[in-house]
Scaffold this motif. Structure first.
Motif, PDB file in Angstrom:
ATOM      1  N   UNK A  65       0.848  -1.192   0.000  1.00  0.00           N
ATOM      2  CA  UNK A  65       0.000   0.000   0.000  1.00  0.00           C
ATOM      3  C   UNK A  65       0.882   1.240   0.000  1.00  0.00           C
ATOM      4  N   UNK A  66       0.686   2.109  -0.990  1.00  0.00           N
ATOM      5  CA  UNK A  66       1.443   3.355  -1.071  1.00  0.00           C
ATOM      6  C   UNK A  66       0.444   4.501  -0.996  1.00  0.00           C
ATOM      7  N   UNK A  67       0.335   5.085   0.204  1.00  0.00           N
ATOM      8  CA  UNK A  67      -0.652   6.154   0.399  1.00  0.00           C
ATOM      9  C   UNK A  67      -0.252   7.429  -0.343  1.00  0.00           C
ATOM     10  N   UNK A  68       1.031   7.610  -0.556  1.00  0.00           N
ATOM     11  CA  UNK A  68       1.481   8.806  -1.257  1.00  0.00           C
ATOM     12  C   UNK A  68       1.009   8.776  -2.712  1.00  0.00           C
ATOM     13  N   UNK A  69       1.166   7.619  -3.371  1.00  0.00           N
ATOM     14  CA  UNK A  69       0.767   7.479  -4.765  1.00  0.00           C
ATOM     15  C   UNK A  69      -0.666   6.968  -4.917  1.00  0.00           C
ATOM     16  N   UNK A  70      -1.297   6.640  -3.786  1.00  0.00           N
ATOM     17  CA  UNK A  70      -2.680   6.144  -3.754  1.00  0.00           C
ATOM     18  C   UNK A  70      -2.814   4.870  -4.591  1.00  0.00           C
ATOM     19  N   UNK A  71      -1.992   3.891  -4.292  1.00  0.00           N
ATOM     20  CA  UNK A  71      -2.029   2.611  -4.997  1.00  0.00           C
ATOM     21  C   UNK A  71      -1.942   1.458  -3.999  1.00  0.00           C
ATOM     22  N   UNK A  72      -2.548   0.341  -4.381  1.00  0.00           N
ATOM     23  CA  UNK A  72      -2.414  -0.908  -3.635  1.00  0.00           C
ATOM     24  C   UNK A  72      -2.069  -1.998  -4.640  1.00  0.00           C
ATOM     25  N   UNK A  73      -0.881  -2.583  -4.506  1.00  0.00           N
ATOM     26  CA  UNK A  73      -0.436  -3.646  -5.396  1.00  0.00           C
ATOM     27  C   UNK A  73      -0.407  -4.959  -4.626  1.00  0.00           C
ATOM     28  N   UNK A  74      -0.960  -5.991  -5.227  1.00  0.00           N
ATOM     29  CA  UNK A  74      -1.056  -7.305  -4.583  1.00  0.00           C
ATOM     30  C   UNK A  74      -0.371  -8.327  -5.478  1.00  0.00           C
ATOM     31  N   UNK A  75       0.627  -9.008  -4.916  1.00  0.00           N
ATOM     32  CA  UNK A  75       1.336 -10.040  -5.656  1.00  0.00           C
ATOM     33  C   UNK A  75       1.183 -11.356  -4.906  1.00  0.00           C
ATOM     34  N   UNK A  76       1.073 -12.447  -5.662  1.00  0.00           N
ATOM     35  CA  UNK A  76       0.939 -13.746  -5.009  1.00  0.00           C
ATOM     36  C   UNK A  76       1.476 -14.851  -5.903  1.00  0.00           C
ATOM     37  N   UNK A  77       1.897 -15.931  -5.266  1.00  0.00           N
ATOM     38  CA  UNK A  77       2.369 -17.093  -6.007  1.00  0.00           C
ATOM     39  C   UNK A  77       2.161 -18.324  -5.133  1.00  0.00           C
ATOM     40  N   UNK A  78       2.133 -19.480  -5.766  1.00  0.00           N
ATOM     41  CA  UNK A  78       1.919 -20.709  -5.005  1.00  0.00           C
ATOM     42  C   UNK A  78       3.218 -21.224  -4.410  1.00  0.00           C
ATOM     43  N   UNK A  79       3.119 -21.641  -3.159  1.00  0.00           N
ATOM     44  CA  UNK A  79       4.269 -22.252  -2.479  1.00  0.00           C
ATOM     45  C   UNK A  79       4.207 -23.773  -2.620  1.00  0.00           C
ATOM     46  N   UNK A  80       2.995 -24.316  -2.522  1.00  0.00           N
ATOM     47  CA  UNK A  80       2.791 -25.757  -2.664  1.00  0.00           C
ATOM     48  C   UNK A  80       2.965 -26.174  -4.126  1.00  0.00           C
ATOM     49  N   UNK A  81       3.697 -27.256  -4.352  1.00  0.00           N
ATOM     50  CA  UNK A  81       3.937 -27.815  -5.691  1.00  0.00           C
ATOM     51  C   UNK A  81       4.571 -26.801  -6.643  1.00  0.00           C
ATOM     52  N   UNK A  82       5.378 -25.898  -6.104  1.00  0.00           N
ATOM     53  CA  UNK A  82       5.968 -24.871  -6.959  1.00  0.00           C
ATOM     54  C   UNK A  82       6.942 -25.450  -7.980  1.00  0.00           C
ATOM     55  N   UNK A  83       7.426 -26.681  -7.734  1.00  0.00           N
ATOM     56  CA  UNK A  83       8.316 -27.303  -8.719  1.00  0.00           C
ATOM     57  C   UNK A  83       7.536 -27.992  -9.844  1.00  0.00           C
ATOM     58  N   UNK A  84       6.214 -28.122  -9.676  1.00  0.00           N
ATOM     59  CA  UNK A  84       5.380 -28.774 -10.682  1.00  0.00           C
ATOM     60  C   UNK A  84       4.402 -27.805 -11.358  1.00  0.00           C
ATOM     61  N   UNK A  85       3.862 -26.869 -10.576  1.00  0.00           N
ATOM     62  CA  UNK A  85       2.879 -25.906 -11.075  1.00  0.00           C
ATOM     63  C   UNK A  85       3.312 -24.504 -10.674  1.00  0.00           C
ATOM     64  N   UNK A  86       3.282 -23.591 -11.630  1.00  0.00           N
ATOM     65  CA  UNK A  86       3.644 -22.195 -11.324  1.00  0.00           C
ATOM     66  C   UNK A  86       2.429 -21.315 -11.579  1.00  0.00           C
ATOM     67  N   UNK A  87       1.948 -20.694 -10.499  1.00  0.00           N
ATOM     68  CA  UNK A  87       0.803 -19.783 -10.594  1.00  0.00           C
ATOM     69  C   UNK A  87       1.250 -18.409 -10.108  1.00  0.00           C
TER      70      UNK A  87
END
Length: 694
Positions: A65-87
């Motif tokens: 959350x950047x209140x100065x620029x008024x933005x909220x960025x959300x990043x996510x990735x899978x931890x489970x089975x990361x060697x088989x499936x990449x999300x």
């Protein structure tokens, strides 16, 4: 509101729990980054979970959350089975550039399944299902928490301002994990990225437009009232396509309802919808279709013998059009009017249908975007299979299908005779599959039984000629008197006249055969203005000056190049023996114009004499096809001849003393005219300006 879905969210049953693994706040309080490990109970078959050896799936999510620029960025990735499936997933909330009370939401995601115990296809389907559910509920969840905040009395959050005394930095140290994007698998792409954009109106200011008005295009009430039920993905497609049109299209922007028709016709594939919409907009401008109801009066022959007309509405509120095709003398109408007049009349019917849909939407208080057509075939015989008549019918169907998609809600075909299957065999291949599904065909008097007319039309408005009690004012048709027939030459001239009753002229350009327009200038410092659309192919636009008049123009016949477009012509003025620099000179640098572009410009003449505007075929370098502008991306795939181009143009000469004043009303259009009006200062120099609208 977004933070309220943690550590767990009852609105997302699969979201079991979450733990904070890292958190950071900047010294001035403007930036807040929090990283969580989220536990998900994926809806997957028990056997698959057993084989995989897991009960839960873990994702890592980082919110910045950047209140100065008024933005909220959300990043996510899978931890489970990361060697088989990449999300990977990335979401962002930002302030809308044109309205600070709107929040823009953008989301992209990708899925790559390397291997999964032989269940790759199953995992892909599960991921698709979860992602679709996520998309559908995302807006509901954020609105739920916004409403919750309002109920608690929180309706406004003050804009962030730098503190006078900065607080000490606080951070919670946890083992730091590498962070990427989050789950998201689109319906139309499994191993490709997805882009989804949506805007939520979160303003509570009383000065804002009331909900449900067309000014607030993204308001939920407006969508329900005027557009109908849309999924978040469909709403996103509409917003993105409309935004693209606003940024790239010069001219009248279609209403949301009409844009939706093109999206629905291509199953909300934006690229395909954009292609056919671009073609249709060019076609509408070329033939002045937007003004057809106000400027064109149907010939009396059509009013007397065309057995069709509007008749109330069906049970769903759709406008009802009745066509007594069996009573209509199609051969007589074609012989008396020609194909073009018949086509133009059908276009006027469709334009009237669009207008009636808008009216019925207001009357019935729900979105009505299509009409019902009732076709009575009583009287249909072999006369209706006259080849030129069938050819005209097929062309009309082709034009209507291309430019009025998803406008036919239902087609009721009544009293189909034995000859009908022959006509249907000829016509059906030209009708879109989705449209064909809307056809209901009744033989004999079957329409009077169960599942017949009464299921779709109220008894009170069934026309009298079908056994109803309502007087129908549709003309009865009948044979067109042969005294009204016209020769092929008369019809050809009439056809050309029909499509050139406009200030714009049509010209064809061929490889080795440019089209040229001669303008004689008596007073130096006059201003030559032009406005043209490149309808087909790529051309080079030039302006030349000559002290002597060229020879009478050579006009290239339409037939020589198989031109079928009415009103097309090709005129060549510059003699082949003329030499550039000796007999004539170039007064402007050549301008390359791509297919689909609109070009406006002007030239302040320096000398009297003869000026020649030239549209010339452009040979595109082989490498140029790999780096096309955006509109070319849309239009490059169209099936056009490699040696034919077409332009629609308008030119005018304005006196230098009148030029500046005449541009005042155009200053808001950002056209080449308005740019030049401020730059024209002297009659002793040559000035010009052109602007390409993509």
């Amino acid at each position: 509101a977004y933070e309220r879905r943690f550590p767990t969210c009852p609105l997302i049953p699969m979201f079991v729990a979450s733990d904070t693994v890292n958190e950071y706040r900047s010294e001035d309080g403007a930036v807040h980054v929090i990283e969580r490990r989220c536990k998900l109970d994926i809806d997957a078959p028990r056997l698959l979970k057993k084989i995989a050896g897991v009960d839960y799936v873990y994702f890592v999510q980082k919110n910045s959350l950047n209140r100065r620029e008024r933005t909220l960025h959300i990043e996510a990735y899978n931890e489970t089975f990361s060697n088989r499936v990449i999300i990977n997933e990335h979401c962002s909330y930002t302030v809308h550039p044109d309205n600070e009370d709107w929040t823009c939401f953008e989301q992209s995601a990708s899925l790559d399944i390397k291997s999964f115990f032989g269940f790759e296809s199953t995992v892909e389907k599960i991921a698709m299902k979860q992602y679709t559910s996520n998309i559908k509920k995302g807006k509901e969840i954020i609105e739920y928490y916004l409403k919750q905040l309002e109920e608690e009395g929180i309706t406004f959050v003050p804009r962030w301002t730098p503190p006078v005394a900065c607080k000490s930095e606080s951070s919670t140290s946890h083992p730091r994990r590498p962070v990427s994007p989050a789950i998201n698998i689109p319906e139309s792409a499994t191993k490709e990225g997805l882009s989804n954009k949506e805007i939520l109106n979160t303003s509570s200011s009383p000065s804002e437009p009331t909900a449900g008005t067309p000014d607030d295009k993204l308001d939920a009430d407006y969508i329900k009232r005027y557009l109908g039920d849309l999924t978040p993905m469909q709403e996103s497609c509409l917003i993105r396509l409309r935004q693209w049109l606003q940024e790239t299209h010069k001219g009248k922007i279609p209403k949301d309802e009409h844009i939706l028709r093109f999206l629905r016709a291509r199953d909300f594939n934006i690229d395909k919808a954009r292609e056919i919409l671009c073609q249709s907009l060019t076609w509408r401008k070329q033939h002045q279709v937007d003004y057809i109801l106000d400027t064109w009066n149907p010939p009396q022959v059509l009013q007397d013998y065309y057995a069709g007309g509007w008749h109330h509405h069906d049970k769903d509120g759709r406008p009802l059009y009745v066509l007594r095709l069996g009573q209509m003398d199609t051969k007589g109408l074609v012989r008396a009017l020609g194909e073009e007049a018949l086509l133009r009349y059908v276009l006027s019917i469709n334009e009237e249908g669009l207008r009636r849909c808008e009216e019925n939407t207001k009357v019935f208080g729900r979105p009505i975007s299509s009409w019902t057509c009732l076709v009575d075939l009583e009287g249909l015989n072999m006369r209706h299979l006259w080849r030129p008549g069938v050819k005209a019918l097929l062309r009309i169907i082709e034009v209507v299908e291309a430019n009025y998609p998803e406008t036919l809600g239902r087609l009721l075909i009544l009293r189909a005779p034995r000859v009908f299957p022959v006509l249907w065999t000829l016509v059906s291949p030209f009708i879109d599959d989705n449209t064909r599904k809307k056809f209901l065909i009744y033989a004999g008097n079957d329409y009077q039984g169960p599942g017949g007319l009464l299921d779709y039309i109220d008894k009170e408005i069934i026309p009298d000629f079908l056994g109803g009690e309502c007087m129908c004012e549709v003309p009865e048709g009948g044979l067109v008197p042969k005294s009204l027939y016209r020769t092929a030459e008369e019809l050809e001239n009439e056809d050309i006249k029909l499509w050139t009753e406009t200030i714009y002229q049509s010209a064809s350009v061929f490889k080795g055969a440019p089209h040229e327009v001669l303008i004689q200038i008596v007073d130096a410092s006059s201003v030559i203005t032009w406005d043209f659309d490149v309808c087909k192919g790529d051309i080079v636009f030039n302006i030349f000056h000559s002290k002597r008049a060229p020879q009478p123009p050579k006009k290239d016949s339409l037939g020589a190049h198989s031109i079928t477009s009415p009103g097309g012509n090709n005129v060549q003025l510059i003699d082949k023996v003329w030499q550039l620099g000796r007999d004539y000179s170039m007064v402007e640098s050549p301008l390359i114009c791509k297919e689909g572009e609109s070009v406006q410009g002007s030239h302040v003449t320096r000398w009297p004499g003869f000026y020649i505007l030239q549209w010339k075929f452009h040979n595109m370098p082989a490498c140029a096809t790999t780096n096309l502008p955006r509109v070319d991306d849309v239009l490059a795939s169209l099936q056009v001849s490699s040696h034919k181009c077409k332009v629609m143009y308008y030119t005018e000469v304005i006196g230098s003393e009148d030029f500046r004043g005449s541009m005042t009303s155009l200053e808001s259009s950002h056209s080449g005219f308005s740019q030049l009006s401020a730059a024209t200062t002297s009659s002793s120099q040559s000035h010009s300006s052109s602007m390409i609208s993509r």
